[in-house]
Design an enzyme around this catalytic site. Sequence first.
Site, PDB file in Angstrom:
ATOM      1  CG  ASP A 135     -28.279  75.261  -1.799  1.00 18.29           C
ATOM      2  OD1 ASP A 135     -28.409  76.109  -0.936  1.00 18.29           O
ATOM      3  OD2 ASP A 135     -27.204  74.906  -2.170  1.00 18.29           O
ATOM      4  N   GLY A 194     -20.180  75.367   7.463  1.00 14.48           N
ATOM      5  CA  GLY A 194     -18.963  76.348   7.186  1.00 14.48           C
ATOM      6  C   GLY A 194     -19.159  77.392   6.445  1.00 14.48           C
ATOM      7  CG  ASP A 234     -25.307  74.134   5.123  1.00 16.55           C
ATOM      8  OD1 ASP A 234     -25.576  73.437   6.465  1.00 16.55           O
ATOM      9  OD2 ASP A 234     -25.649  75.231   5.022  1.00 16.55           O
ATOM     10  CB  SER A 235     -20.443  71.382   6.196  1.00 14.13           C
ATOM     11  OG  SER A 235     -19.796  72.574   6.019  1.00 14.13           O
TER      12      SER A 235
END
Lengths: 377, 377
Positions: free
Chosen positions: B268, B96, B93-94
Site C-alpha cells: 500500500d 499505530g 491498518d491498526s
Amino acid sequence: MADVFSFRIIATDGAARTGEIVTPHGIVATPAFMPVGTQATVKGLLPDAVRACGADILLGNTYHLMLRPGAKRIATLGGLHRFMNWPHAILTDSGGFQVMSLSELRKVADHGVTFRSHLDGTLVELTPERAVEIQTLLGADIAMQLDECVKLPAPRAELERAMRLSLAWAERSKRAFDQAPPGRALFGIVQGGDDRDLRIESARALTDIGFDGYAIGGLAVGEPQAVMLRTLDEVVPALSADRPHYLMGVGTPEDLIEAVTRGIDMFDCVLPTRNGRHGLAFTRFGAVTLKNARHADDPRPLDESSPCAAARTYSRAYLHHLVKANELLAAVLLTTINLSYYQELMAGLRAAIAAGKLTDYCASVHEGWDRGDIPAR
Amino acid sequence: MADVFSFRIIATDGAARTGEIVTPHGIVATPAFMPVGTQATVKGLLPDAVRACGADILLGNTYHLMLRPGAKRIATLGGLHRFMNWPHAILTDSGGFQVMSLSELRKVADHGVTFRSHLDGTLVELTPERAVEIQTLLGADIAMQLDECVKLPAPRAELERAMRLSLAWAERSKRAFDQAPPGRALFGIVQGGDDRDLRIESARALTDIGFDGYAIGGLAVGEPQAVMLRTLDEVVPALSADRPHYLMGVGTPEDLIEAVTRGIDMFDCVLPTRNGRHGLAFTRFGAVTLKNARHADDPRPLDESSPCAAARTYSRAYLHHLVKANELLAAVLLTTINLSYYQELMAGLRAAIAAGKLTDYCASVHEGWDRGDIPAR
C-alpha cells in the site's frame, strides 16, 4: 458535415415552449440547463459524468479561458470541445460579466473594456470584436455578444447608459460575427435592469439587428425574485418567438420553473455546482445541508427514487462524513447529484409542456419542495 | 455464505510469487497494490473508478476512521464496505502508524498508546485489543496487529524495545482476534528496523504465534532503498512461505518491482494518489510533472497505448492547464492515471511470474523508465 444552428419549437403550454436547438455538436433539448464549465471543466466531474447527468450543452467562460490557457492555444489544440473532451454543444459567454466581477481597474469606454487580469495583473482589452474572435477561436457553438451588466439596484441613467452601450456593442458583434465560420450562432443580450421601457427598447432594437437567439442579462444580480419575474413578463413577449430565449446566470430550481413558465428556453448557473462543493444538495424535497449533525447516523440515501445513482446509493451519513472531512469526493458526489436534479427538473418541464400539463407538473414539484426533507426518526 | 480467508500460490519465479488471496469480499490477485482510502474514500475517485483501475483491495486507515466518523457508527451503518460503497476486499491498518505521525502528546506504554486526536484534542487510548475491536467493527477482511514503528535511523536499543513491544502486542492482538467473526484474517507485523538479528527474531517469534499473513513494517521510513532491499533479502526467507507477505507503506514503482522480486505479495502507498493530487503522473516512461511549462502546448496524451482511458484521452496541454488552474479534475484524472499505472505494473508482474519471465519483464519496464518521457518537438 456538421449541422448548422437552428431552433424549432415542438410544443407550447401557455407562454412555455419545448423544442430543440440543433448545433454543430448535437441537439439541445429545451428548456435546457447548461452546467458551468468555467475553466474548461465542470469542477470535479469527468465529461462523461456531466453528460450522464443529462446535459446536452455546457457553458464556458470566455474571461477565464482567454486569460488561461488562452484562446489561441485552445484553437491550436483543436478547440474547446476537443481540449476538454466534451463532444457536445458549448455556449460561451462574452467575458463581460467576469470582467465586471473579477478583474481589477476595469475601465469601460465606447470602444470596449480595459482591465487587469485577476491572475497576473496583465492589462487586457476586450472589445465586441475581440470577444467574438475569442469565442470563434474557442469554437463555441453559441457565442454571446459583449455587453455591460449593471448590478441592481442602480439609477435609471446608469441602466440606460449600459443598455445603449450594450446595443452599440451588439451591432459591432453582429458585424464581427459575419466573418465567423458558418453553422454557429450569435445571441444578443437584452439589458435595461428593472426598467420596463429600457428593456423593451433593448429587446426591439436587438430584434431589428437580428440574432440567432436572445438572452436576458442583468437579472439575478441582487434584485428580488419578483422583480426578475416581472421583468420576464415584460420582456419575453418583445423577443422573437421563433428564437431561443436565454436567461443568463439563473438560478434556483424555483427560478427555473417560473422562468420556463414565462417562455425561457435556456439557463446557466453555478448554483448546483458551487453549492455542491459547499455541502448542499438539491433534491425533490428541497435543499439539504449535508453538514448538519442530523445526517451523521442517517443510513438513508438522499432520494431512493432519483434517476441519479449517487443520490440513490450513498447514505446521508457517508455524505455528511465526506463533507465534514473536507473530502474531494463530497464535491464530486454532490455536484453530480445537483446537476442530475437540475436536469431531471428540465426533463420534467419539457415532458410536461409537450403533454400540455405544465401547471400540474409545477404543482407536483412544489408539493415535493413543500413537503421538505424528512429527518430520520 | 461468504468465503473465508485463504491464500494460495499459483506460480513462483525465483523468490517472487503470484497467487490469490480469497477474502469474504472477493479474490485478490497477488502481487497486489492496495490504493489508500484514508477517510473511507480514495481521494477524489468514485469506488467504481478505483475498481476500473484494477484494484481488488483497498486500505482503510483505522486511526482516521476511529476518530471520524467513528468505528461504532460505521458498524451501525453496515460496515466500511457498505459505508463507502466498496464491495470488494478491504485491509485496515491498526492505527499505530498514524498515531505516531499525526497525533500529539502520544505516550507509548506496555498497555498501549495514549494520544490526543489531531482533530479535536480528545484524549484517546489505543491498545492491541482495542485496535482489533475497531477493525472488527469496520468489518475489515484483513486486520493488522497494533505495532510500534520507529523512524530510521534509530539506536539499536530503541529498535529492540519497539520490536519487543510489538511482539507482545502481536500476542495480545492474536488472542483478541480469536473472538472476531470467522473468515477474516489478522496479519502480524515484523519490526526491528535495519537490524538483521532483530528482524529475524521478530519474524520467527511472529511465526510461532501464527498469523494469516505477515507484514514488514518500519521500512520506507527514511532509510535508503538499498537498506530496505537488504532487509527484505534477510527477512522474507524467515517468513512462512505459504502466507502472504505485505510490505507496508511502499512505494515507488521501482520499489514494487524490487520487492516483488524478493517475495513480497502486497503493498500500500499514498504515492500514486498524493502525487496525483500534486500534478505528478506515473507512466511507462517514468514520472511526468504536468506543471512544467513544456506541456502547455503539447497535444499528445500521457500514454497513447495505456489501458487507462484518461491517460489516452486527455492532452498534456489540458492536464497542464488543470494543474495550473488548481482544478479538482486535475486530481481526479491524475489519481486515476497513477492508480491505473500501478495496477498495470502489478498485472504485468503477475503475468511475468506466471510465465516464468520476471527478469525479462523487469528489464522491459526499466527500459521504458530509462527511455524517459520524450518532450514534444
